[in-house]
Motif scaffolding. Structure first.
Motif, PDB file in Angstrom:
ATOM      1  N   UNK A  37       0.952  -1.336  -0.428  1.00  0.00           N
ATOM      2  CA  UNK A  37       0.520  -0.178   0.108  1.00  0.00           C
ATOM      3  C   UNK A  37       1.232   0.845   0.093  1.00  0.00           C
ATOM      4  N   UNK A  38       0.674   2.192  -0.349  1.00  0.00           N
ATOM      5  CA  UNK A  38       1.060   3.339  -0.405  1.00  0.00           C
ATOM      6  C   UNK A  38       1.321   4.333   0.933  1.00  0.00           C
ATOM      7  N   UNK A  39       0.273   4.011   1.820  1.00  0.00           N
ATOM      8  CA  UNK A  39       0.139   4.836   2.888  1.00  0.00           C
ATOM      9  C   UNK A  39       0.457   3.916   4.032  1.00  0.00           C
ATOM     10  N   UNK A  40       1.103   3.977   4.958  1.00  0.00           N
ATOM     11  CA  UNK A  40       1.504   3.072   6.511  1.00  0.00           C
ATOM     12  C   UNK A  40      -0.131   2.668   7.103  1.00  0.00           C
ATOM     13  N   UNK A  41       0.213   1.145   7.040  1.00  0.00           N
ATOM     14  CA  UNK A  41      -1.474   0.617   7.285  1.00  0.00           C
ATOM     15  C   UNK A  41      -1.200   1.078   9.106  1.00  0.00           C
ATOM     16  N   UNK A  42      -0.125   1.049   9.660  1.00  0.00           N
ATOM     17  CA  UNK A  42      -0.612   0.637  11.544  1.00  0.00           C
ATOM     18  C   UNK A  42      -1.416   0.191  12.374  1.00  0.00           C
ATOM     19  N   UNK A  43      -1.393  -0.917  11.517  1.00  0.00           N
ATOM     20  CA  UNK A  43      -2.143  -1.919  11.630  1.00  0.00           C
ATOM     21  C   UNK A  43      -2.449  -2.231  13.091  1.00  0.00           C
ATOM     22  N   UNK A  44      -1.449  -2.719  13.128  1.00  0.00           N
ATOM     23  CA  UNK A  44      -0.766  -3.536  14.408  1.00  0.00           C
ATOM     24  C   UNK A  44      -0.473  -2.901  15.237  1.00  0.00           C
ATOM     25  N   UNK A  45      -0.384  -1.579  15.495  1.00  0.00           N
ATOM     26  CA  UNK A  45      -0.196  -0.765  16.463  1.00  0.00           C
ATOM     27  C   UNK A  45      -1.222   0.528  16.378  1.00  0.00           C
ATOM     28  N   UNK A  46      -1.585   1.676  16.205  1.00  0.00           N
ATOM     29  CA  UNK A  46      -2.525   2.808  16.678  1.00  0.00           C
ATOM     30  C   UNK A  46      -3.978   2.284  15.091  1.00  0.00           C
ATOM     31  N   UNK A  47      -4.132   1.518  14.779  1.00  0.00           N
ATOM     32  CA  UNK A  47      -5.093   1.649  13.530  1.00  0.00           C
ATOM     33  C   UNK A  47      -5.549  -0.009  14.177  1.00  0.00           C
TER      34      UNK A  47
END
Length: 280
Positions: A37-47
């Protein structure tokens, strides 16, 4: 909810922040056999509260046969990211990039100073007990790596040094390709190139804040010659607070034990990281 595992990453760049992960992500994104993905997902941290379905949807555009990955540089230092990641994609190949923690802390501070998030009282931010603990704590690599080592086999974790990215970018990229399981071809992006280059002039902070609501509106015009001329006429270089030798000494003492343990782990001499010299 059942998550389609074929759409989940087989590799993840987990950090560290300000350790050239942007360069690596851009290099991998340019490979036709890879999808990030173009943007960092940050799923396992802040999202994480957005749920696994949202995370899987970020990779839906991958073409058949493409190897899927992602980069979120804050995973390394996040206390829950390792366990969350291991629970969802336990077979993922992980890439971690590490930079001299003193330089990393200062660069991170400069990034937020540039954004106007912190002010010029550098001593307060780069001292133990700061209101922004990320500046110091994110560089305690030994502590952070231990969480991932507890949950992932050693062969799934590759450690890359920022020094190697700068010294031998092509060889480093090839090594990352071997680790994630696909050949890579370097593209002409310098290791120090950033989309938000810390040396590039910026509009004054007050003007940037005033224009923030119009950011999306003006985005289509950014490449127009008239827009670039207007921006160049208003932008000014950023005068960053300096990392003085006495403050560098305090940072050296803060990181000394962690750097020593990391050097033992990597079987490399990291003594240059603790040298007292002025650079950014």
């Amino acid at each position: 909810m059942t998550v389609p595992t074929s759409r989940l990453p087989s590799f993840v760049i987990i950090g560290a922040v300000k350790a050239a992960t942007t360069w690596t992500g851009n290099q991998l994104r340019a490979q036709p056999n890879l999808f990030l993905p173009e943007q960092e997902p940050h799923y396992f941290s802040s999202a994480f509260d957005r749920g696994p379905g949202w995370y899987a949807s970020l990779f839906a555009a991958a073409e058949p046969g493409q190897l899927v990955g992602e980069k979120s540089a804050d995973y390394l230092a996040h206390p829950l990211a390792a366990s969350r990641l291991a629970s969802m994609i336990p077979d993922a190949r992980l890439v971690v990039q590490l930079r001299n923690p003193i330089e990393r802390a200062y660069s991170d501070y400069c990034m937020l100073y540039r954004r106007g998030t912190v002010d010029g009282r550098i001593d307060q931010y780069l001292t133990r007990g700061s209101a922004q603990p990320r500046f110091l704590n994110d560089g305690l690599y030994g502590q952070h790596l231990a969480r991932f080592a507890d949950r992932f086999p050693q062969e799934q974790l590759q450690i890359v040094l920022y020094d190697d990215v700068r010294r031998a970018p092509e060889a480093t990229l090839e090594a990352i390709g071997r680790h994630i399981g696909t050949p890579t071809v370097p593209v002409p992006v310098a290791p120090d190139e950033r989309r938000n280059d810390s040396r590039a002039p910026l509009l004054p902070l007050g003007l940037r804040r005033t224009l923030q609501p119009l950011k999306r509106t003006v985005a289509p015009f950014r490449r127009r010659a008239w827009f670039q001329r207007l921006h160049a006429g208003l932008a000014r270089p950023i005068d960053y607070p300096q990392l003085r030798p006495d403050l560098r000494l305090r940072l050296r003492d803060f990181y000394a034990a962690d750097v020593e343990s990391l050097g033992t782990l990597l079987r490399r001499d990291l003594g240059s990281w603790l040298a007292v010299e002025q650079s950014r």
